[in-house]
Design an enzyme around this catalytic site. Structure first.
Site, PDB file in Angstrom:
ATOM      1  N   GLY A  10      22.340 -15.364  -9.095  1.00  0.00           N
ATOM      2  CA  GLY A  10      21.802 -15.420  -7.729  1.00  0.00           C
ATOM      3  C   GLY A  10      22.254 -16.673  -6.996  1.00  0.00           C
ATOM      4  O   GLY A  10      21.536 -17.196  -6.124  1.00  0.00           O
ATOM      5  N   GLY A  13      22.185 -17.380  -3.052  1.00  0.00           N
ATOM      6  CA  GLY A  13      20.933 -17.298  -2.304  1.00  0.00           C
ATOM      7  C   GLY A  13      20.484 -18.620  -1.713  1.00  0.00           C
ATOM      8  O   GLY A  13      21.212 -19.619  -1.744  1.00  0.00           O
ATOM      9  N   GLN A  14      19.257 -18.616  -1.162  1.00  0.00           N
ATOM     10  CA  GLN A  14      18.733 -19.808  -0.494  1.00  0.00           C
ATOM     11  C   GLN A  14      18.732 -21.002  -1.449  1.00  0.00           C
ATOM     12  O   GLN A  14      19.154 -22.101  -1.087  1.00  0.00           O
ATOM     13  CB  GLN A  14      17.305 -19.548   0.024  1.00  0.00           C
ATOM     14  CG  GLN A  14      16.743 -20.701   0.854  1.00  0.00           C
ATOM     15  CD  GLN A  14      15.258 -20.554   1.186  1.00  0.00           C
ATOM     16  OE1 GLN A  14      14.570 -19.681   0.649  1.00  0.00           O
ATOM     17  NE2 GLN A  14      14.772 -21.414   2.058  1.00  0.00           N
ATOM     18  N   ASP A  36      26.803 -14.100  -8.635  1.00  0.00           N
ATOM     19  CA  ASP A  36      25.895 -13.360  -7.751  1.00  0.00           C
ATOM     20  C   ASP A  36      26.415 -11.923  -7.671  1.00  0.00           C
ATOM     21  O   ASP A  36      27.581 -11.657  -8.002  1.00  0.00           O
ATOM     22  CB  ASP A  36      25.871 -13.980  -6.346  1.00  0.00           C
ATOM     23  CG  ASP A  36      24.597 -13.635  -5.561  1.00  0.00           C
ATOM     24  OD1 ASP A  36      23.767 -14.538  -5.362  1.00  0.00           O
ATOM     25  OD2 ASP A  36      24.432 -12.458  -5.165  1.00  0.00           O
ATOM     26  N   ILE A  37      25.562 -11.026  -7.207  1.00  0.00           N
ATOM     27  CA  ILE A  37      26.034  -9.649  -7.001  1.00  0.00           C
ATOM     28  C   ILE A  37      26.950  -9.591  -5.786  1.00  0.00           C
ATOM     29  O   ILE A  37      27.826  -8.732  -5.691  1.00  0.00           O
ATOM     30  CB  ILE A  37      24.837  -8.675  -6.858  1.00  0.00           C
ATOM     31  CG1 ILE A  37      25.287  -7.232  -7.023  1.00  0.00           C
ATOM     32  CG2 ILE A  37      24.094  -8.883  -5.554  1.00  0.00           C
ATOM     33  CD1 ILE A  37      24.147  -6.248  -7.184  1.00  0.00           C
ATOM     34  N   ASP A  50      26.165  -8.564 -11.689  1.00  0.00           N
ATOM     35  CA  ASP A  50      24.940  -7.833 -11.362  1.00  0.00           C
ATOM     36  C   ASP A  50      24.013  -7.941 -12.573  1.00  0.00           C
ATOM     37  O   ASP A  50      24.326  -7.405 -13.641  1.00  0.00           O
ATOM     38  CB  ASP A  50      25.299  -6.371 -11.067  1.00  0.00           C
ATOM     39  CG  ASP A  50      24.077  -5.503 -10.798  1.00  0.00           C
ATOM     40  OD1 ASP A  50      22.937  -5.991 -10.955  1.00  0.00           O
ATOM     41  OD2 ASP A  50      24.279  -4.327 -10.448  1.00  0.00           O
ATOM     42  N   TYR A 140       6.822  -7.626  -5.911  1.00  0.00           N
ATOM     43  CA  TYR A 140       7.370  -8.957  -6.178  1.00  0.00           C
ATOM     44  C   TYR A 140       6.451  -9.712  -7.141  1.00  0.00           C
ATOM     45  O   TYR A 140       6.899 -10.232  -8.165  1.00  0.00           O
ATOM     46  CB  TYR A 140       7.505  -9.715  -4.850  1.00  0.00           C
ATOM     47  CG  TYR A 140       8.034 -11.123  -4.989  1.00  0.00           C
ATOM     48  CD1 TYR A 140       9.312 -11.369  -5.477  1.00  0.00           C
ATOM     49  CD2 TYR A 140       7.256 -12.226  -4.614  1.00  0.00           C
ATOM     50  CE1 TYR A 140       9.807 -12.665  -5.585  1.00  0.00           C
ATOM     51  CE2 TYR A 140       7.743 -13.519  -4.710  1.00  0.00           C
ATOM     52  CZ  TYR A 140       9.016 -13.735  -5.200  1.00  0.00           C
ATOM     53  OH  TYR A 140       9.499 -15.015  -5.305  1.00  0.00           O
ATOM     54  N   LYS A 144       7.313 -10.786 -10.914  1.00  0.00           N
ATOM     55  CA  LYS A 144       7.446 -12.204 -11.281  1.00  0.00           C
ATOM     56  C   LYS A 144       6.463 -12.554 -12.400  1.00  0.00           C
ATOM     57  O   LYS A 144       6.780 -13.343 -13.293  1.00  0.00           O
ATOM     58  CB  LYS A 144       7.211 -13.122 -10.067  1.00  0.00           C
ATOM     59  CG  LYS A 144       8.199 -12.972  -8.938  1.00  0.00           C
ATOM     60  CD  LYS A 144       9.644 -13.095  -9.369  1.00  0.00           C
ATOM     61  CE  LYS A 144      10.146 -14.511  -9.487  1.00  0.00           C
ATOM     62  NZ  LYS A 144      11.600 -14.563  -9.790  1.00  0.00           N
TER      63      LYS A 144
HETATM   64  P1  NAD Z   1      17.478 -15.334  -2.316  1.00  0.00           P
HETATM   65  O1  NAD Z   1      17.046 -13.975  -1.974  1.00  0.00           O
HETATM   66  O2  NAD Z   1      17.863 -16.255  -1.243  1.00  0.00           O
HETATM   67  O3  NAD Z   1      18.662 -15.273  -3.379  1.00  0.00           O
HETATM   68  C1  NAD Z   1      18.660 -14.377  -4.451  1.00  0.00           C
HETATM   69  C2  NAD Z   1      20.081 -14.036  -4.775  1.00  0.00           C
HETATM   70  O4  NAD Z   1      20.062 -13.035  -5.806  1.00  0.00           O
HETATM   71  C3  NAD Z   1      20.864 -13.451  -3.592  1.00  0.00           C
HETATM   72  O5  NAD Z   1      22.027 -14.212  -3.347  1.00  0.00           O
HETATM   73  C4  NAD Z   1      21.197 -12.036  -4.030  1.00  0.00           C
HETATM   74  O6  NAD Z   1      22.487 -11.598  -3.620  1.00  0.00           O
HETATM   75  C5  NAD Z   1      21.134 -12.164  -5.548  1.00  0.00           C
HETATM   76  N1  NAD Z   1      20.904 -10.884  -6.201  1.00  0.00           N
HETATM   77  C6  NAD Z   1      20.145  -9.846  -5.788  1.00  0.00           C
HETATM   78  N2  NAD Z   1      20.252  -8.827  -6.654  1.00  0.00           N
HETATM   79  C7  NAD Z   1      21.080  -9.229  -7.634  1.00  0.00           C
HETATM   80  C8  NAD Z   1      21.570  -8.623  -8.808  1.00  0.00           C
HETATM   81  N3  NAD Z   1      21.242  -7.362  -9.146  1.00  0.00           N
HETATM   82  N4  NAD Z   1      22.402  -9.344  -9.597  1.00  0.00           N
HETATM   83  C9  NAD Z   1      22.761 -10.601  -9.268  1.00  0.00           C
HETATM   84  N5  NAD Z   1      22.353 -11.221  -8.154  1.00  0.00           N
HETATM   85  C10 NAD Z   1      21.504 -10.536  -7.351  1.00  0.00           C
HETATM   86  O7  NAD Z   1      16.293 -15.977  -3.211  1.00  0.00           O
HETATM   87  P2  NAD Z   1      16.023 -17.510  -3.509  1.00  0.00           P
HETATM   88  O8  NAD Z   1      15.057 -17.988  -2.517  1.00  0.00           O
HETATM   89  O9  NAD Z   1      17.275 -18.248  -3.740  1.00  0.00           O
HETATM   90  O10 NAD Z   1      15.214 -17.312  -4.872  1.00  0.00           O
HETATM   91  C11 NAD Z   1      15.657 -17.732  -6.144  1.00  0.00           C
HETATM   92  C12 NAD Z   1      14.482 -17.639  -7.089  1.00  0.00           C
HETATM   93  O11 NAD Z   1      13.419 -18.484  -6.630  1.00  0.00           O
HETATM   94  C13 NAD Z   1      13.888 -16.228  -7.212  1.00  0.00           C
HETATM   95  O12 NAD Z   1      13.473 -16.023  -8.532  1.00  0.00           O
HETATM   96  C14 NAD Z   1      12.671 -16.279  -6.318  1.00  0.00           C
HETATM   97  O13 NAD Z   1      11.680 -15.384  -6.739  1.00  0.00           O
HETATM   98  C15 NAD Z   1      12.232 -17.724  -6.500  1.00  0.00           C
HETATM   99  N6  NAD Z   1      11.410 -18.216  -5.416  1.00  0.00           N
HETATM  100  C16 NAD Z   1      11.936 -18.468  -4.190  1.00  0.00           C
HETATM  101  C17 NAD Z   1      11.096 -18.939  -3.170  1.00  0.00           C
HETATM  102  C18 NAD Z   1      11.616 -19.239  -1.806  1.00  0.00           C
HETATM  103  O14 NAD Z   1      10.813 -19.543  -0.907  1.00  0.00           O
HETATM  104  N7  NAD Z   1      12.928 -19.201  -1.555  1.00  0.00           N
HETATM  105  C19 NAD Z   1       9.746 -19.148  -3.424  1.00  0.00           C
HETATM  106  C20 NAD Z   1       9.238 -18.827  -4.684  1.00  0.00           C
HETATM  107  C21 NAD Z   1      10.080 -18.388  -5.677  1.00  0.00           C
HETATM  108  N1  SER Z   2       9.025 -17.489  -0.460  1.00  0.00           N
HETATM  109  C1  SER Z   2       8.726 -16.437  -1.356  1.00  0.00           C
HETATM  110  C2  SER Z   2       8.364 -15.191  -0.627  1.00  0.00           C
HETATM  111  O1  SER Z   2       7.774 -15.329   0.423  1.00  0.00           O
HETATM  112  C3  SER Z   2       7.583 -16.817  -2.281  1.00  0.00           C
HETATM  113  O2  SER Z   2       7.921 -16.451  -3.542  1.00  0.00           O
HETATM  114  O3  SER Z   2       8.639 -14.137  -1.101  1.00  0.00           O
END
Ligand code: NAD
Ligand code: SER
Length: 320
Positions: A10, A13-14, A36-37, A50, A140, A144
């Protein structure tokens, strides 16, 4: 052994898009395999992976002789409610594939972020401890929570060094958030910097825990490097920096943009926000691995505005 060959799933992602450069500085670019996917033509080291494809996960971990995995691939809360089946596959089957392959390939550490999404309407609302009622009402949250428990199971049953922390909503300016309920915070700051008013999809008094990205990156690394003997918890550390309502963020932004205004028009994400706590207790993370956030609301807003004034990335658009 850990940190010689590091797989980040991933990574586009963010969090991943900032975590990869962050750990590349620390461990060296050659040790990191971002995946990443979705593809990333700008980075030749980036591999397409993936996590729901078990044999591809196995192949990559074996081929790159991976000893450490930061498993960031996931479907977030709002996107997950639109497509629960996808959230199930990515967040549960993806986690299972990573853990299975980690055992098979003797991976030294698997660190997976969890979320405040594991809590539900029966959870107390304030200063919520790690061990409490966890009955989430979103796919979600369910997925999780399952991922946390899978990590614990693989640790106790197979001795895998599985770790994880529950992030609150994350605020950052480089890559758009991936379809979560806390995304309003990033969107509101961007609109204010653009000189526009904002239509918020949560009610003005929806209080949620938050964190600025530099503290999130630091936390991932601190937990990864923590002495195993200090850990009483493994996959479910609560962490948080500050708790705010949309109205508090609006008022903070008005210090910089006096004419900035927000209208409140809650949508389906309000029910998700209503099911999460307003604040959580991070004392175990402080005691067991020196969790130490540096940014409050004021510092976060100040730094976001400073950076967004220099450049608003063109990809910062709503994804949910
Ligand atoms: P995001 O959605 O920005 O990034 C997730 C990435 O996973 C994306 O780039 C997407 O292309 C990739 N992805 C989706 N399906 C896939 C697959 N089948 N195989 C490989 N890659 C795949 O999410 P994020 O904010 O970067 O989150 C990262 C982790 O942090 C996650 O576990 C999320 O639950 C956790 N998290 C994030 C937040 C937040 O506010 N950003 C808060 C709590 C927890
Ligand atoms: N920022 C995340 C969401 O809103 C919390 O896991 O899904």
């Amino acid at each position: 052994m850990a940190f010689e060959r590091i797989l980040v799933t991933g990574a586009g992602g963010q969090i991943g898009s900032e975590f990869v450069p962050f750990i590349s500085e620390i461990f060296g670019r050659e040790r990191i395999i971002p995946s990443d996917i979705k593809s990333n033509q700008a980075n030749p080291r980036f591999i397409s992976l993936d996590v729901t494809d078990k044999s591809s996960v196995d192949l990559a971990i074996d081929k790159y002789r991976i000893d450490t995995i930061f498993h960031l691939a996931a479907i977030l809360s709002a996107t997950g409610e639109k497509n629960p089946e996808l959230a199930y596959r990515v967040n549960i089957s993806g986690m299972y594939n990573i853990l299975e392959s980690a055992i098979k390939n003797k991976v030294g550490l698997v660190l997976t972020p969890s979320s405040i999404g594991v809590f539900g309407p029966d959870t107390p609302k304030e200063n919520v401890p790690i061990e409490t009622i966890t009955r989430p009402v979103t796919m979600y949250g369910v997925s999780k929570l399952m991922a946390e428990q899978l990590g614990n199971y693989y640790h106790s049953r197979f001795g895998l060094n599985a770790r994880g922390l529950r992030f609150p909503g994350l605020i950052s300016y480089k890559t758009p958030p991936g379809g979560g309920t806390t995304d309003y915070s990033v969107e509101m700051i961007i609109e204010a910097v653009k000189g526009r008013n904002y239509k918020c999809f949560l009610k003005e008094d929806s209080k949620l825990p938050m964190m600025y990205m530099p503290d999130a990156l630091d936390s991932l690394l601190r937990l990864a490097e923590a002495e195993d003997s200090r850990l009483k918890h493994r996959t479910d550390f609560n962490i948080t920096s500050f708790s705010i309502t949309p109205k508090q963020l609006e008022l903070e932004l008005r210090n910089y943009f006096p004419s900035f205004g927000v209208t409140y028009e809650p949508d389906f994400r309000q029910a998700i926000a209503d099911s999460w706590p307003g604040s959580i207790d991070a004392s175990a993370a402080k005691q067991e691995w020196d969790f130490h956030p540096n940014y409050g609301l004021k510092e976060t807003a100040e730094d976001m505005i400073l950076n967004l004034r220099k450049n608003i990335p063109s990809n910062i658009i709503k994804r949910s």
